[in-house]
Design a protein around this motif. Structure first.
Motif, PDB file in Angstrom:
ATOM      1  N   ALA A 152       0.833  -1.203   0.000  1.00  0.00           N
ATOM      2  CA  ALA A 152       0.000   0.000   0.000  1.00  0.00           C
ATOM      3  C   ALA A 152       0.870   1.258   0.000  1.00  0.00           C
ATOM      4  CB  ALA A 152      -0.931  -0.007   1.219  1.00  0.00           C
ATOM      5  N   THR A 153       2.031   1.187   0.645  1.00  0.00           N
ATOM      6  CA  THR A 153       2.968   2.313   0.612  1.00  0.00           C
ATOM      7  C   THR A 153       3.467   2.518  -0.807  1.00  0.00           C
ATOM      8  OG1 THR A 153       3.623   1.932   2.908  1.00  0.00           O
ATOM      9  CG2 THR A 153       5.137   3.214   1.545  1.00  0.00           C
ATOM     10  N   ARG A 154       3.838   1.413  -1.459  1.00  0.00           N
ATOM     11  CA  ARG A 154       4.291   1.498  -2.855  1.00  0.00           C
ATOM     12  C   ARG A 154       3.252   2.205  -3.722  1.00  0.00           C
ATOM     13  NH1 ARG A 154       2.464  -0.222  -7.122  1.00  0.00           N
ATOM     14  NH2 ARG A 154       1.006  -1.646  -6.098  1.00  0.00           N
ATOM     15  N   ALA A 155       1.996   1.760  -3.616  1.00  0.00           N
ATOM     16  CA  ALA A 155       0.939   2.325  -4.453  1.00  0.00           C
ATOM     17  C   ALA A 155       0.702   3.804  -4.126  1.00  0.00           C
ATOM     18  CB  ALA A 155      -0.340   1.515  -4.273  1.00  0.00           C
ATOM     19  N   ALA A 156       0.681   4.131  -2.838  1.00  0.00           N
ATOM     20  CA  ALA A 156       0.406   5.514  -2.435  1.00  0.00           C
ATOM     21  C   ALA A 156       1.495   6.476  -2.885  1.00  0.00           C
ATOM     22  CB  ALA A 156       0.243   5.580  -0.916  1.00  0.00           C
TER      23      ALA A 156
END
Length: 197
Positions: A152-156
């Motif tokens: 989710a960090t990657r996507a954000a």
């Protein structure tokens, strides 16, 4: 901030983590950030894949990083969104360093190298970055806790779907330039065997 850059050997020996609470609020000039990233870009990579990817956060943009990390921490706990108090604490943490850099590895569309080799290349890039930072009087720390590695960090943070996170690091000038943390290593002889015949 002052003086000539350290030699490579001195930078290697003197690179140390300086705690966030011991960083100065002095901003890091964009050309200095560019210089440490350029050093990272000259890391070796098997097959010349250059898989390192960086996202730099300064000023108010650091709050975007804090939001991503707080959300990923909530997801790791099985919660749908970040607790407001956790987000507040994360924002305070991000404000302690003037520069935060998210680090990811992004293999090619048709990978020629195994993922572990691409990750090793990114580790080399980060080491180049941290050594150059030290030579310029900057402290650094590479953090690879679960929220910083979460998808989710990657996507954000806008990294592509092929990318995977390898953590975040911070840069900043220490409050007291004259007192870097002292390092210590066990003797090299304990770790090396020589074969000469």
């Amino acid at each position: 901030m002052s003086g000539l850059p350290l030699s490579l050997h001195d930078s290697v020996r003197e690179r140390r983590t300086v705690d966030l609470l011991n960083l100065s609020a002095v901003p890091v000039a964009p050309p200095v950030i560019e210089r440490v990233l350029e050093a990272a870009n000259w890391a070796p990579s098997h097959g010349q894949t250059e898989p390192w990817r960086f996202a730099v956060f300064t000023g108010e943009a650091r709050m975007r990083l804090s939001g991503a990390l707080a959300t990923s921490l909530a997801l790791l706990k099985g919660e749908p969104q970040a607790d407001p108090e956790v987000l507040r604490l994360q924002q305070g943490r991000q404000q302690l360093a003037p520069v935060w850099i998210a680090v990811a590895v992004e293999p090619a569309v048709q990978p020629r190298m195994p993922l572990h080799e691409e990750q090793w290349a990114v580790a080399c890039a980060v080491q180049n970055l941290m050594l150059t930072a030290r030579s310029l009087g900057l402290a650094s720390k590479w953090i690879s806790n679960p929220p910083s590695l979460h998808d989710a960090t990657r996507a954000a943070l806008g990294f592509g779907e092929r990318a995977s996170m390898m953590g975040v690091l911070y840069l900043g000038y220490p409050r007291d330039e004259g007192s870097w943390p002292a390092g210590k290593r066990r003797p090299l002889a304990e770790k090396v065997r020589y074969f000469t015949d």
